[in-house]
Design a protein around this motif. Sequence first.
Motif, PDB file in Angstrom:
ATOM      1  N   PHE A 139     -17.379  -1.072 -10.118  1.00  0.00           N
ATOM      2  CA  PHE A 139     -17.121  -0.529  -8.776  1.00  0.00           C
ATOM      3  C   PHE A 139     -16.317   0.769  -8.874  1.00  0.00           C
ATOM      4  N   GLN A 140     -15.305   0.791  -9.737  1.00  0.00           N
ATOM      5  CA  GLN A 140     -14.480   1.991  -9.879  1.00  0.00           C
ATOM      6  C   GLN A 140     -15.273   3.131 -10.512  1.00  0.00           C
ATOM      7  N   ILE A 141     -16.115   2.799 -11.509  1.00  0.00           N
ATOM      8  CA  ILE A 141     -16.967   3.841 -12.107  1.00  0.00           C
ATOM      9  C   ILE A 141     -17.890   4.412 -11.019  1.00  0.00           C
ATOM     10  N   ALA A 142     -18.468   3.520 -10.197  1.00  0.00           N
ATOM     11  CA  ALA A 142     -19.351   3.966  -9.110  1.00  0.00           C
ATOM     12  C   ALA A 142     -18.574   4.831  -8.124  1.00  0.00           C
ATOM     13  N   ASP A 143     -17.334   4.448  -7.824  1.00  0.00           N
ATOM     14  CA  ASP A 143     -16.510   5.226  -6.898  1.00  0.00           C
ATOM     15  C   ASP A 143     -16.257   6.627  -7.455  1.00  0.00           C
ATOM     16  N   ASP A 144     -16.016   6.706  -8.751  1.00  0.00           N
ATOM     17  CA  ASP A 144     -15.786   8.017  -9.369  1.00  0.00           C
ATOM     18  C   ASP A 144     -17.078   8.840  -9.419  1.00  0.00           C
ATOM     19  N   GLY A 202      -1.610  -0.464 -13.688  1.00  0.00           N
ATOM     20  CA  GLY A 202      -2.796   0.390 -13.801  1.00  0.00           C
ATOM     21  C   GLY A 202      -2.537   1.755 -13.179  1.00  0.00           C
ATOM     22  N   GLN A 203      -1.840   1.745 -12.054  1.00  0.00           N
ATOM     23  CA  GLN A 203      -1.514   3.020 -11.386  1.00  0.00           C
ATOM     24  C   GLN A 203      -0.580   3.855 -12.266  1.00  0.00           C
ATOM     25  N   VAL A 204       0.393   3.201 -12.900  1.00  0.00           N
ATOM     26  CA  VAL A 204       1.324   3.922 -13.792  1.00  0.00           C
ATOM     27  C   VAL A 204       0.540   4.588 -14.921  1.00  0.00           C
ATOM     28  N   GLY A 248     -11.430  -0.191   6.518  1.00  0.00           N
ATOM     29  CA  GLY A 248     -12.537   0.304   5.698  1.00  0.00           C
ATOM     30  C   GLY A 248     -13.688  -0.687   5.679  1.00  0.00           C
ATOM     31  N   LYS A 249     -14.288  -0.824   4.528  1.00  0.00           N
ATOM     32  CA  LYS A 249     -15.505  -1.651   4.431  1.00  0.00           C
ATOM     33  C   LYS A 249     -15.201  -3.145   4.454  1.00  0.00           C
ATOM     34  N   ARG A 250     -13.940  -3.513   4.246  1.00  0.00           N
ATOM     35  CA  ARG A 250     -13.525  -4.926   4.156  1.00  0.00           C
ATOM     36  C   ARG A 250     -14.308  -5.656   3.053  1.00  0.00           C
ATOM     37  N   LEU A 251     -14.492  -4.939   1.938  1.00  0.00           N
ATOM     38  CA  LEU A 251     -15.256  -5.529   0.826  1.00  0.00           C
ATOM     39  C   LEU A 251     -14.522  -6.696   0.171  1.00  0.00           C
ATOM     40  N   ARG A 252     -13.208  -6.517  -0.032  1.00  0.00           N
ATOM     41  CA  ARG A 252     -12.464  -7.576  -0.733  1.00  0.00           C
ATOM     42  C   ARG A 252     -12.425  -8.871   0.072  1.00  0.00           C
ATOM     43  N   PRO A 253     -12.171  -8.799   1.407  1.00  0.00           N
ATOM     44  CA  PRO A 253     -12.269 -10.035   2.189  1.00  0.00           C
ATOM     45  C   PRO A 253     -13.651 -10.683   2.093  1.00  0.00           C
ATOM     46  N   LYS A 279      -6.081  -1.314 -12.183  1.00  0.00           N
ATOM     47  CA  LYS A 279      -5.837  -0.597 -10.926  1.00  0.00           C
ATOM     48  C   LYS A 279      -6.806  -1.007  -9.816  1.00  0.00           C
ATOM     49  N   SER A 280      -8.048  -1.281 -10.169  1.00  0.00           N
ATOM     50  CA  SER A 280      -9.052  -1.592  -9.139  1.00  0.00           C
ATOM     51  C   SER A 280      -9.599  -3.009  -9.265  1.00  0.00           C
ATOM     52  N   ALA A 281      -9.962  -3.387 -10.500  1.00  0.00           N
ATOM     53  CA  ALA A 281     -10.690  -4.646 -10.659  1.00  0.00           C
ATOM     54  C   ALA A 281      -9.798  -5.873 -10.462  1.00  0.00           C
ATOM     55  N   ILE A 283      -2.762  -6.240   0.716  1.00  0.00           N
ATOM     56  CA  ILE A 283      -2.315  -5.591  -0.531  1.00  0.00           C
ATOM     57  C   ILE A 283      -3.113  -4.300  -0.754  1.00  0.00           C
ATOM     58  N   HIS A 284      -4.411  -4.372  -0.548  1.00  0.00           N
ATOM     59  CA  HIS A 284      -5.265  -3.179  -0.692  1.00  0.00           C
ATOM     60  C   HIS A 284      -4.735  -2.050   0.204  1.00  0.00           C
ATOM     61  N   THR A 285      -4.414  -2.388   1.455  1.00  0.00           N
ATOM     62  CA  THR A 285      -3.968  -1.379   2.419  1.00  0.00           C
ATOM     63  C   THR A 285      -2.622  -0.785   2.006  1.00  0.00           C
ATOM     64  N   TYR A 286      -1.703  -1.643   1.580  1.00  0.00           N
ATOM     65  CA  TYR A 286      -0.400  -1.123   1.099  1.00  0.00           C
ATOM     66  C   TYR A 286      -0.624  -0.178  -0.073  1.00  0.00           C
ATOM     67  N   SER A 287      -1.527  -0.549  -0.991  1.00  0.00           N
ATOM     68  CA  SER A 287      -1.695   0.284  -2.194  1.00  0.00           C
ATOM     69  C   SER A 287      -2.293   1.650  -1.824  1.00  0.00           C
ATOM     70  N   LEU A 288      -3.165   1.668  -0.825  1.00  0.00           N
ATOM     71  CA  LEU A 288      -3.740   2.951  -0.385  1.00  0.00           C
ATOM     72  C   LEU A 288      -2.671   3.819   0.282  1.00  0.00           C
ATOM     73  N   ARG A 295      -7.384  10.058   5.077  1.00  0.00           N
ATOM     74  CA  ARG A 295      -8.118   8.926   4.507  1.00  0.00           C
ATOM     75  C   ARG A 295      -8.979   8.338   5.612  1.00  0.00           C
ATOM     76  N   ARG A 296     -10.190   8.012   5.259  1.00  0.00           N
ATOM     77  CA  ARG A 296     -11.166   7.473   6.235  1.00  0.00           C
ATOM     78  C   ARG A 296     -11.248   8.368   7.474  1.00  0.00           C
ATOM     79  N   GLY A 297     -11.143   9.678   7.249  1.00  0.00           N
ATOM     80  CA  GLY A 297     -11.309  10.626   8.345  1.00  0.00           C
ATOM     81  C   GLY A 297     -10.131  10.708   9.298  1.00  0.00           C
ATOM     82  N   HIS A 332       0.561   3.803  -0.271  1.00  0.00           N
ATOM     83  CA  HIS A 332       1.451   4.331  -1.303  1.00  0.00           C
ATOM     84  C   HIS A 332       0.725   5.335  -2.201  1.00  0.00           C
ATOM     85  N   ASP A 333      -0.561   5.097  -2.457  1.00  0.00           N
ATOM     86  CA  ASP A 333      -1.322   6.022  -3.300  1.00  0.00           C
ATOM     87  C   ASP A 333      -1.446   7.407  -2.654  1.00  0.00           C
ATOM     88  N   ASP A 334      -1.449   7.443  -1.324  1.00  0.00           N
ATOM     89  CA  ASP A 334      -1.598   8.725  -0.608  1.00  0.00           C
ATOM     90  C   ASP A 334      -0.294   9.522  -0.530  1.00  0.00           C
TER      91      ASP A 334
HETATM   92  C1  GRG Z   1       0.189   3.065  -5.378  1.00  0.00           C
HETATM   93  C2  GRG Z   1       0.719   0.671  -6.065  1.00  0.00           C
HETATM   94  C3  GRG Z   1      -0.236   1.750  -5.949  1.00  0.00           C
HETATM   95  C4  GRG Z   1      -1.495   1.535  -6.370  1.00  0.00           C
HETATM   96  C5  GRG Z   1      -2.531   2.506  -6.211  1.00  0.00           C
HETATM   97  C6  GRG Z   1      -5.330   1.432  -4.858  1.00  0.00           C
HETATM   98  C7  GRG Z   1      -4.793   2.417  -5.815  1.00  0.00           C
HETATM   99  C8  GRG Z   1      -3.796   2.021  -6.792  1.00  0.00           C
HETATM  100  C9  GRG Z   1      -5.158   3.686  -5.752  1.00  0.00           C
HETATM  101  C10 GRG Z   1      -6.014   4.159  -4.648  1.00  0.00           C
HETATM  102  C11 GRG Z   1      -7.063   5.048  -5.078  1.00  0.00           C
HETATM  103  C12 GRG Z   1      -8.065   4.328  -5.900  1.00  0.00           C
HETATM  104  C13 GRG Z   1      -8.978   5.164  -6.717  1.00  0.00           C
HETATM  105  C14 GRG Z   1      -8.133   3.022  -5.884  1.00  0.00           C
HETATM  106  C15 GRG Z   1      -9.042   2.237  -6.636  1.00  0.00           C
HETATM  107  C16 GRG Z   1      -9.708   1.289  -5.775  1.00  0.00           C
HETATM  108  C17 GRG Z   1     -10.605   1.951  -4.774  1.00  0.00           C
HETATM  109  C18 GRG Z   1     -11.868   2.629  -5.218  1.00  0.00           C
HETATM  110  C19 GRG Z   1     -10.269   1.858  -3.518  1.00  0.00           C
HETATM  111  C20 GRG Z   1     -11.153   2.165  -2.407  1.00  0.00           C
HETATM  112  O1  GRG Z   1     -11.721   0.920  -2.089  1.00  0.00           O
HETATM  113  P1  GRG Z   1     -12.794   0.722  -0.972  1.00  0.00           P
HETATM  114  O2  GRG Z   1     -14.002   1.582  -1.265  1.00  0.00           O
HETATM  115  O3  GRG Z   1     -12.032   1.321   0.275  1.00  0.00           O
HETATM  116  O4  GRG Z   1     -13.056  -0.723  -0.784  1.00  0.00           O
HETATM  117  P2  GRG Z   1     -12.151   1.007   1.828  1.00  0.00           P
HETATM  118  O5  GRG Z   1     -11.734   2.306   2.490  1.00  0.00           O
HETATM  119  O6  GRG Z   1     -13.571   0.628   2.177  1.00  0.00           O
HETATM  120  O7  GRG Z   1     -11.182  -0.092   2.124  1.00  0.00           O
END
Ligand code: GRG
Length: 280
Positions: free
Chosen positions: A217-222, A156-158, A44-49, A180-182, A76-81, A95-97, A83-85
């Motif tokens: 960031f999460q509010i903006a994403d929503d 946060g996910q729970v 993805g965008k590699r924002l966290r790195p 969950k995000s921050a 960790i971000h990738t694993y969470s995505l 995801r990501r097309g 599992h989230d899917d």
């Molecule tokens: C399942 C353990 C577990 C956790 C899930 C990461 C997460 C928690 C849920 C994924 C969906 C979600 C709304 C996550 C919040 C963080 C978020 C907006 C992720 C997307 O981040 P970007 O925009 O993604 O940096 P790219 O695709 O650019 O890496």
Amino acid sequence: MDVRAYLAERTPLVNAALEAALPPASEAPQSLHAAMRHLLFPGGKRLRPAFAMAAAEALGRRPEVALPAAVAVELIHTYSLIHDDLPCMDDDTERRGRPTVHVQFGESAAVLAGDALQTLAFEMLAGSTADVAPERAALAIRDLARAAGSRGLVGGQVDDLAFALGEDAKAKIESIHARKSAALIAAAIVTGARLAGADDARLEQLQRFGIDVGVAFQIADDLLDEDEDDACSFPRVAGSEVARNRAEQLLKAALDELRDLGEAAEPLRSLARFAVRRRE
Ligand code: GRG
């Protein structure tokens, strides 16, 4: 500052380090290693790195010193995505097309690929001892474990899955976003800064900055995803305008945190503005 140019400059460094970290897809068990790579490349965008490396730069260090943190947090971000899917979570097929990992490789492979990416993250952070004192690496591992665990991402996910409208909905949503995000965005910044030699006061300041940026960031994403049927959404509960104002308020608080840092913190500030104001 041109954030896209900054990301374009840093991303090859991150991709090369991720490539070196991952077993080749040809290594047995091939299905596992291919599944681990599927969402990670091209990524993805590699924002966290970028946040991790910008934190090191803000402290006058070279971005490379934060690379183990950058890689670990992206894993960790990738694993969470992944599992989230899964069908038992959001049940997403794309995801990501591209097809999600469980669609492409099967559900058990997706669970196990996520597990293996998570443990690899800690292995990478532990490997940073080539450049930093072992106790700094150990503390960075602790920072990331906390952010990813039951008081952070997983908790946060729970609470997100269990979320129901009621009193204090906005505060509850912000508490969920903070974990969950921050938490992971803050962990990128804090572990990057820790590997760069930051002291405790600086780390606390950067943690506050990261949480404010991450919630915004999460509010903006929503706001970008308003048609999604996640109940735990600030714009859904408060309306777009209130949500946009809240994100700006959090961004301002975050930027105020960095007022004693000079020009070297400009990439960190610009990434924060980009994360909160992006339109896609
Ligand atoms: C399942 C353990 C577990 C956790 C899930 C990461 C997460 C928690 C849920 C994924 C969906 C979600 C709304 C996550 C919040 C963080 C978020 C907006 C992720 C997307 O981040 P970007 O925009 O993604 O940096 P790219 O695709 O650019 O890496």
